[in-house]
Design a protein around this motif. Sequence first.
Motif, PDB file in Angstrom:
ATOM      1  N   ALA A   2       0.788  -1.361  -0.006  1.00  0.00           N
ATOM      2  CA  ALA A   2       0.158  -0.027  -0.120  1.00  0.00           C
ATOM      3  C   ALA A   2       0.854   1.252  -0.054  1.00  0.00           C
ATOM      4  N   SER A   3       0.372   2.293  -0.887  1.00  0.00           N
ATOM      5  CA  SER A   3       1.323   3.244  -1.051  1.00  0.00           C
ATOM      6  C   SER A   3       0.817   4.250   0.125  1.00  0.00           C
ATOM      7  N   ALA A   4       2.018   5.069   0.740  1.00  0.00           N
ATOM      8  CA  ALA A   4       1.794   6.007   1.844  1.00  0.00           C
ATOM      9  C   ALA A   4       2.183   7.318   1.264  1.00  0.00           C
ATOM     10  N   VAL A   5       1.415   7.860   0.350  1.00  0.00           N
ATOM     11  CA  VAL A   5       1.763   8.867  -0.382  1.00  0.00           C
ATOM     12  C   VAL A   5       1.787  10.233   0.397  1.00  0.00           C
ATOM     13  N   LYS A   6       2.573  11.268   0.231  1.00  0.00           N
ATOM     14  CA  LYS A   6       2.876  12.325   0.914  1.00  0.00           C
ATOM     15  C   LYS A   6       1.637  13.096   0.544  1.00  0.00           C
ATOM     16  N   ALA A   7       1.244  13.819   1.829  1.00  0.00           N
ATOM     17  CA  ALA A   7      -0.103  14.811   1.698  1.00  0.00           C
ATOM     18  C   ALA A   7       0.521  15.977   2.506  1.00  0.00           C
ATOM     19  N   SER A   8      -0.391  16.861   2.360  1.00  0.00           N
ATOM     20  CA  SER A   8       0.215  18.209   3.013  1.00  0.00           C
ATOM     21  C   SER A   8      -0.069  18.278   4.702  1.00  0.00           C
ATOM     22  N   LEU A  34      13.420  15.694  12.080  1.00  0.00           N
ATOM     23  CA  LEU A  34      13.199  14.857  12.694  1.00  0.00           C
ATOM     24  C   LEU A  34      14.144  13.643  12.460  1.00  0.00           C
ATOM     25  N   GLN A  35      14.385  12.809  13.457  1.00  0.00           N
ATOM     26  CA  GLN A  35      15.376  11.839  13.180  1.00  0.00           C
ATOM     27  C   GLN A  35      15.328  10.571  12.380  1.00  0.00           C
ATOM     28  N   CYS A  36      14.130  10.497  11.898  1.00  0.00           N
ATOM     29  CA  CYS A  36      14.075   9.543  10.887  1.00  0.00           C
ATOM     30  C   CYS A  36      13.042  10.081   9.827  1.00  0.00           C
ATOM     31  N   ASP A  37      13.266   9.883   8.655  1.00  0.00           N
ATOM     32  CA  ASP A  37      12.409  10.196   7.345  1.00  0.00           C
ATOM     33  C   ASP A  37      11.280   9.630   7.350  1.00  0.00           C
ATOM     34  N   THR A  38      10.055   9.561   7.966  1.00  0.00           N
ATOM     35  CA  THR A  38       9.103   8.695   7.739  1.00  0.00           C
ATOM     36  C   THR A  38       8.055   9.243   6.753  1.00  0.00           C
ATOM     37  N   PRO A  39       7.373   8.469   6.057  1.00  0.00           N
ATOM     38  CA  PRO A  39       6.452   8.755   5.251  1.00  0.00           C
ATOM     39  C   PRO A  39       4.997   9.270   6.062  1.00  0.00           C
ATOM     40  N   GLU A  40       4.246  10.191   5.135  1.00  0.00           N
ATOM     41  CA  GLU A  40       2.911  10.649   5.867  1.00  0.00           C
ATOM     42  C   GLU A  40       2.026   9.521   5.372  1.00  0.00           C
ATOM     43  N   TYR A  41       0.924   9.512   6.099  1.00  0.00           N
ATOM     44  CA  TYR A  41      -0.134   8.356   5.849  1.00  0.00           C
ATOM     45  C   TYR A  41      -1.630   8.895   5.530  1.00  0.00           C
ATOM     46  N   ASP A  42      -1.690  10.165   5.253  1.00  0.00           N
ATOM     47  CA  ASP A  42      -2.940  10.617   5.076  1.00  0.00           C
ATOM     48  C   ASP A  42      -3.700   9.882   3.721  1.00  0.00           C
ATOM     49  N   PHE A  44      -2.924   6.860   2.906  1.00  0.00           N
ATOM     50  CA  PHE A  44      -3.198   5.379   2.957  1.00  0.00           C
ATOM     51  C   PHE A  44      -4.312   5.258   4.040  1.00  0.00           C
ATOM     52  N   VAL A  45      -4.327   5.972   5.172  1.00  0.00           N
ATOM     53  CA  VAL A  45      -5.761   6.122   5.938  1.00  0.00           C
ATOM     54  C   VAL A  45      -6.851   6.512   5.299  1.00  0.00           C
ATOM     55  N   GLU A  46      -6.992   7.411   4.570  1.00  0.00           N
ATOM     56  CA  GLU A  46      -8.308   7.791   3.800  1.00  0.00           C
ATOM     57  C   GLU A  46      -8.640   6.503   2.792  1.00  0.00           C
ATOM     58  N   GLU A  47      -7.648   5.865   2.361  1.00  0.00           N
ATOM     59  CA  GLU A  47      -8.014   4.938   1.318  1.00  0.00           C
ATOM     60  C   GLU A  47      -8.557   3.595   2.007  1.00  0.00           C
ATOM     61  N   PHE A  48      -7.991   3.224   3.476  1.00  0.00           N
ATOM     62  CA  PHE A  48      -8.189   2.106   4.291  1.00  0.00           C
ATOM     63  C   PHE A  48      -9.598   2.641   4.958  1.00  0.00           C
ATOM     64  N   ILE A  49      -9.959   3.560   5.240  1.00  0.00           N
ATOM     65  CA  ILE A  49     -11.237   4.012   5.982  1.00  0.00           C
ATOM     66  C   ILE A  49     -12.459   3.812   4.843  1.00  0.00           C
ATOM     67  N   THR A  60      -9.972  -7.134   8.263  1.00  0.00           N
ATOM     68  CA  THR A  60      -9.091  -7.021   7.055  1.00  0.00           C
ATOM     69  C   THR A  60      -7.844  -6.112   7.641  1.00  0.00           C
ATOM     70  N   ILE A  61      -6.692  -6.306   7.274  1.00  0.00           N
ATOM     71  CA  ILE A  61      -5.636  -5.823   7.499  1.00  0.00           C
ATOM     72  C   ILE A  61      -4.637  -5.244   6.125  1.00  0.00           C
ATOM     73  N   SER A  62      -4.456  -4.059   6.284  1.00  0.00           N
ATOM     74  CA  SER A  62      -3.581  -3.543   5.198  1.00  0.00           C
ATOM     75  C   SER A  62      -2.351  -2.947   5.739  1.00  0.00           C
ATOM     76  N   ILE A  63      -1.320  -3.472   5.010  1.00  0.00           N
ATOM     77  CA  ILE A  63       0.166  -2.991   5.344  1.00  0.00           C
ATOM     78  C   ILE A  63       0.469  -2.090   4.729  1.00  0.00           C
ATOM     79  N   ALA A  64       1.173  -0.916   5.822  1.00  0.00           N
ATOM     80  CA  ALA A  64       1.471   0.512   5.278  1.00  0.00           C
ATOM     81  C   ALA A  64       2.800   0.372   5.029  1.00  0.00           C
TER      82      ALA A  64
END
Length: 348
Positions: A2-8, A34-42, A44-49, A60-64
């Motif tokens: 699943a893509s964790a595409v960046k959102a604002s 930040l100490q780690c470059d993590t993706p944003e999950y807006d 991913f969460v919107e698509e899951f919901i 169901t589980i969706s892997i992020a």
Amino acid sequence: MASAVKASNAGSRPPSSTKDKEQQEKSISLMSTLQCDTPEYDTFVEEFIGTKTGADAAPTISIARRLCPTWPMAQKDGDVDTKTTIRVGVMDSSFNPPHYCHAAYMECLGVMELATAETLYGKHNAAADDTPPRLLGIDAYLLLLGSQNADKKLEGATLAQRMRMVDMLATTVAQDTTADTWHMWKNKEDFEATALHNMAIGMVNTPLFVDKCTAVRDVVRAEWSGSCSGEELEVLSYFAMGWDALIRFFDPRYYADYAGEIARFFATGGRIAFSRRTGFPSEDVDAFFARADIAAYLPFIYELRLPKRVRHISSTDVRVAVRDSTRSVRDIPPRILEYVNSFMLYRD
């Protein structure tokens, strides 16, 4: 994957004033440190919901994100995994916010030799097993954020913000091998023996453990590419939980068919690794495990002993510490604290 595409703005609210806008711009600037470059999950969460929830949705589980690209299989050089059974350590929580106690649960699953509840509390049973404590042999780990909770409504951080913090927690556990006082392992060799690097994070759409267990089995089988087929693979899911969660697990109020659903959890490969709450009377623990409806499942329940330095931590106390700027803010990893401060979370 699943893509964790960046959102604002990582799921923050739209600015309602010039002051809010300035604070938001300052937060974005701070995030670059930040100490780690993590993706944003807006997204991913919107698509899951939008696609995985609702009254008729199957568990169901969706892997992020997979911190190990071959998850749930360990990364090997050209070897085909020949396992027919895989043991998955699962930490399921609302993560509001994630903290060092969540991390310690995962490390305990991999590092600690655990005894069954039958060995520890089955003395009233003449057929009680005296099996000594042993390593569980966890092969892979999964951090799960629930889209709904049987007891808690959504407050504090948004689901997208929580997913980002879960990513940071996973990074802390699976990739940060710098010596630190909270770690359960003592050196790099100990760490590698735990398989903690073989970790994934995701979301689950059901609040009940029996349905979560089915969802873990299904997603692991779907991701499997070893020598045996996914359908042939036996999946044992070790759910780490606190004492209060264990009591709720065996509470008939949460089930339409209590006996049947509890039996289905363990038949599906569900296992429990619990930690006793500090100060909870031993006689109450003994009375709980003496219940007739639990006796058959004592061999599948393990007790883990959280280290004293994390035993006191709760998300509620961390939120209060953030609000009041007390020393307990040290109970969350620095990268998560930076994120919380950057977006002014838990200030109300």
